[in-house]
Design an enzyme around this catalytic site. Structure first.
Site, PDB file in Angstrom:
ATOM      1  N   ASN A   1      23.563  78.028  58.061  1.00 15.70           N
ATOM      2  CA  ASN A   1      22.960  77.535  56.679  1.00 15.70           C
ATOM      3  C   ASN A   1      21.345  77.794  56.506  1.00 15.70           C
ATOM      4  O   ASN A   1      21.061  77.405  55.357  1.00 15.70           O
ATOM      5  CB  ASN A   1      22.759  75.685  56.940  1.00 15.70           C
ATOM      6  CG  ASN A   1      22.151  74.994  55.819  1.00 15.70           C
ATOM      7  OD1 ASN A   1      22.639  75.071  54.785  1.00 15.70           O
ATOM      8  ND2 ASN A   1      20.989  74.675  56.082  1.00 15.70           N
TER       9      ASN A   1
ATOM     10  N   TYR B   1      17.674  88.046  45.927  1.00 16.23           N
ATOM     11  CA  TYR B   1      18.703  86.978  46.560  1.00 16.23           C
ATOM     12  C   TYR B   1      19.998  87.073  46.524  1.00 16.23           C
ATOM     13  O   TYR B   1      20.665  86.909  47.297  1.00 16.23           O
ATOM     14  CB  TYR B   1      18.200  85.692  45.969  1.00 16.23           C
ATOM     15  CG  TYR B   1      18.595  84.335  46.534  1.00 16.23           C
ATOM     16  CD1 TYR B   1      18.052  84.002  47.638  1.00 16.23           C
ATOM     17  CD2 TYR B   1      19.751  83.767  46.001  1.00 16.23           C
ATOM     18  CE1 TYR B   1      18.545  82.613  48.313  1.00 16.23           C
ATOM     19  CE2 TYR B   1      20.108  82.505  46.423  1.00 16.23           C
ATOM     20  CZ  TYR B   1      19.720  81.910  47.518  1.00 16.23           C
ATOM     21  OH  TYR B   1      20.085  80.837  48.062  1.00 16.23           O
ATOM     22  N   SER B   2      20.384  87.637  45.333  1.00 15.45           N
ATOM     23  CA  SER B   2      21.833  87.711  44.953  1.00 15.45           C
ATOM     24  C   SER B   2      22.299  88.934  45.856  1.00 15.45           C
ATOM     25  O   SER B   2      23.875  88.835  46.475  1.00 15.45           O
ATOM     26  CB  SER B   2      22.090  88.220  43.629  1.00 15.45           C
ATOM     27  OG  SER B   2      22.023  87.075  42.481  1.00 15.45           O
ATOM     28  N   ALA B   3      21.534  89.875  46.110  1.00 14.98           N
ATOM     29  CA  ALA B   3      22.059  91.045  47.092  1.00 14.98           C
ATOM     30  C   ALA B   3      22.447  90.523  48.207  1.00 14.98           C
ATOM     31  O   ALA B   3      23.531  90.771  48.755  1.00 14.98           O
ATOM     32  CB  ALA B   3      21.177  92.230  46.895  1.00 14.98           C
TER      33      ALA B   3
ATOM     34  N   LEU C   1      22.542  74.513  43.198  1.00 23.06           N
ATOM     35  CA  LEU C   1      20.942  74.360  43.942  1.00 23.06           C
ATOM     36  C   LEU C   1      20.625  73.624  44.839  1.00 23.06           C
ATOM     37  O   LEU C   1      21.095  72.225  44.821  1.00 23.06           O
ATOM     38  CB  LEU C   1      20.220  74.123  42.603  1.00 23.06           C
ATOM     39  CG  LEU C   1      18.548  74.376  42.438  1.00 23.06           C
ATOM     40  CD1 LEU C   1      18.266  75.766  42.830  1.00 23.06           C
ATOM     41  CD2 LEU C   1      18.128  73.581  41.286  1.00 23.06           C
ATOM     42  N   ARG C   2      20.034  73.980  45.769  1.00 17.91           N
ATOM     43  CA  ARG C   2      19.558  73.079  46.971  1.00 17.91           C
ATOM     44  C   ARG C   2      18.730  71.852  46.646  1.00 17.91           C
ATOM     45  O   ARG C   2      17.805  71.658  45.852  1.00 17.91           O
ATOM     46  CB  ARG C   2      18.855  73.905  48.160  1.00 17.91           C
ATOM     47  CG  ARG C   2      19.698  75.065  48.732  1.00 17.91           C
ATOM     48  CD  ARG C   2      21.054  74.631  49.309  1.00 17.91           C
ATOM     49  NE  ARG C   2      21.663  75.675  50.031  1.00 17.91           N
ATOM     50  CZ  ARG C   2      21.352  76.129  51.118  1.00 17.91           C
ATOM     51  NH1 ARG C   2      20.526  75.763  52.280  1.00 17.91           N
ATOM     52  NH2 ARG C   2      22.045  77.283  51.585  1.00 17.91           N
ATOM     53  N   ASP C   3      19.133  70.762  47.357  1.00 16.33           N
ATOM     54  CA  ASP C   3      18.831  69.506  46.810  1.00 16.33           C
ATOM     55  C   ASP C   3      17.336  69.188  47.958  1.00 16.33           C
ATOM     56  O   ASP C   3      17.348  68.369  48.755  1.00 16.33           O
ATOM     57  CB  ASP C   3      19.589  68.344  47.260  1.00 16.33           C
ATOM     58  CG  ASP C   3      18.960  66.942  46.729  1.00 16.33           C
ATOM     59  OD1 ASP C   3      17.916  66.917  45.999  1.00 16.33           O
ATOM     60  OD2 ASP C   3      19.620  65.983  46.853  1.00 16.33           O
ATOM     61  N   ARG C   4      16.295  70.043  47.709  1.00 18.13           N
ATOM     62  CA  ARG C   4      15.074  69.819  48.561  1.00 18.13           C
ATOM     63  C   ARG C   4      13.865  70.081  47.696  1.00 18.13           C
ATOM     64  O   ARG C   4      13.973  70.675  46.574  1.00 18.13           O
ATOM     65  CB  ARG C   4      15.430  70.639  49.859  1.00 18.13           C
ATOM     66  CG  ARG C   4      15.367  72.134  49.428  1.00 18.13           C
ATOM     67  CD  ARG C   4      15.690  72.963  50.500  1.00 18.13           C
ATOM     68  NE  ARG C   4      14.851  72.975  51.538  1.00 18.13           N
ATOM     69  CZ  ARG C   4      14.670  73.708  52.761  1.00 18.13           C
ATOM     70  NH1 ARG C   4      15.948  74.603  53.034  1.00 18.13           N
ATOM     71  NH2 ARG C   4      13.789  73.635  53.611  1.00 18.13           N
TER      72      ARG C   4
END
Length: 332
Positions: A159, A223-225, A257-260
């Site tokens: 993660n 990031y996508s790569a 989208l990460r919730d942070r």
């Protein structure tokens, strides 16, 4: 009396309430089901059958819940990226379910807080090891620590997440190399090292990825790569394990989208997308891993987006601008 050929008013209302596909199904159903009715147009019948099949697949995929919480009691779990966001919530869910945990993340102070909370929630065993996945030698140390503390692994939950380092351009070679090490190569290392133990225990690999893995977007090339690399690597590994009759499940989790706080700050003014609630996303990941599902999509609409990518591989720029502030993203 209504004139011949004119639709009664209540039929107009019915069509408006059902929508075009619902009206199509309602109009065709009597002709399909009743042998005494007039023969239906073969084209209509095929559309009804297609809609029925798609509906059955949809309901079986999203409503067939065979998750047994007791299956995680005593399970041995190595969880990365456990100090915040979805990873922290994953740790808390596993603790409530009675799993034995080894948690790892970059910052020791945050890990200590999560470990304390897990113990309060009932985790029988919980250990932590602070580790920076940007260092190639770290994954071996983390896996060995987990094997020593737990005696083996039933779940490897990958993660951890790395964003572009401050002060580097988003498409620079330096930033891309760093992101690939944290978000892809360390996943490969951890998997290779843990796979023998997972094989012995018929365990599970749970890979937390994002929509940017199967569906590319603008202004996120490194990031996508890394996320596309995860999709390709674990998709290929799943096939290898299948043909070799190795009973290790791989669950790919496509999250929003990460919730942070750090994630929200990083996309402020750039993306209009809303973060997925951490506890709900974490529970979806745990259910998918425990039931050995091949994929998890949270929110569920991401599954439709992934399917649409095959039909519309080159979306119009208009659609992208609905979720992205192009001017702010280009200037970042």
């Amino acid at each position: 009396m209504e004139e011949r050929g004119q639709r009664p008013e209540h039929l107009h209302q019915t069509r408006a309430s059902l929508g075009e596909w619902g009206w199509l199904w309602a109009r065709s159903l009597p002709a399909v089901l009743s042998p005494a009715a007039e023969p239906a147009d073969p084209g209509w019948a095929m559309k009804v059958l297609l809609l029925t099949g798609l509906g059955a697949l949809f309901f079986s995929y999203y409503w067939d819940d065979n998750f047994d919480p007791a299956s995680l009691q005593g399970a041995r779990v190595l969880l990365t990226g456990a100090s915040a966001g979805v990873g922290e919530e994953l740790a808390y869910h596993y603790a409530r379910l009675g799993s034995h945990l080894v948690l790892t993340a970059h910052t020791e102070a945050f890990l200590q807080k999560v470990v304390g909370n897990c113990r309060k929630l009932g985790a029988p065993k919980v250990f932590f090891i602070a580790a920076d996945m940007a260092s190639p030698e770290v994954p071996e140390r983390v896996v060995q620590f987990a094997l020593d503390k737990l005696g083996g692994l039933d779940y490897l939950v990958l993660n951890h997440l790395g964003a572009t380092p401050a002060g580097t351009r988003s498409r620079s070679v330096q930033a891309t190399r760093w992101l690939l090490q944290v978000n892809f190569l360390s996943y490969v290392q951890l998997t290779s090292l843990a796979l023998p133990s997972l094989t012995d225990g018929k365990g599970s690999l749970v890979v937390v990825s994002s929509l940017l893995g199967p569906v590319p977007t603008s202004f996120s090339t490194p990031y996508s790569a890394a996320k596309f690399a995860l999709d390709g690597f674990f998709g290929s590994l799943r096939r290898e394990l299948d043909v070799q009759d190795v009973n290790v499940a791989i669950t790919m989790c496509v999250l929003g989208l990460r919730d942070r706080a750090s994630t929200a700050e990083g996309v402020r003014g750039v993306s209009r997308a809303k973060a997925a609630p951490g506890p709900k996303a974490a529970l979806a990941v745990i259910r998918g891993g425990a039931t050995r599902a091949p994929g998890v999509f949270y929110p569920w609409r991401f599954h439709l987006l992934c399917l649409l990518r095959g039909w519309l591989p080159h979306p119009r720029a208009w659609f992208i601008r609905q979720e992205l502030n192009v001017t702010a993203a280009a200037a970042a």
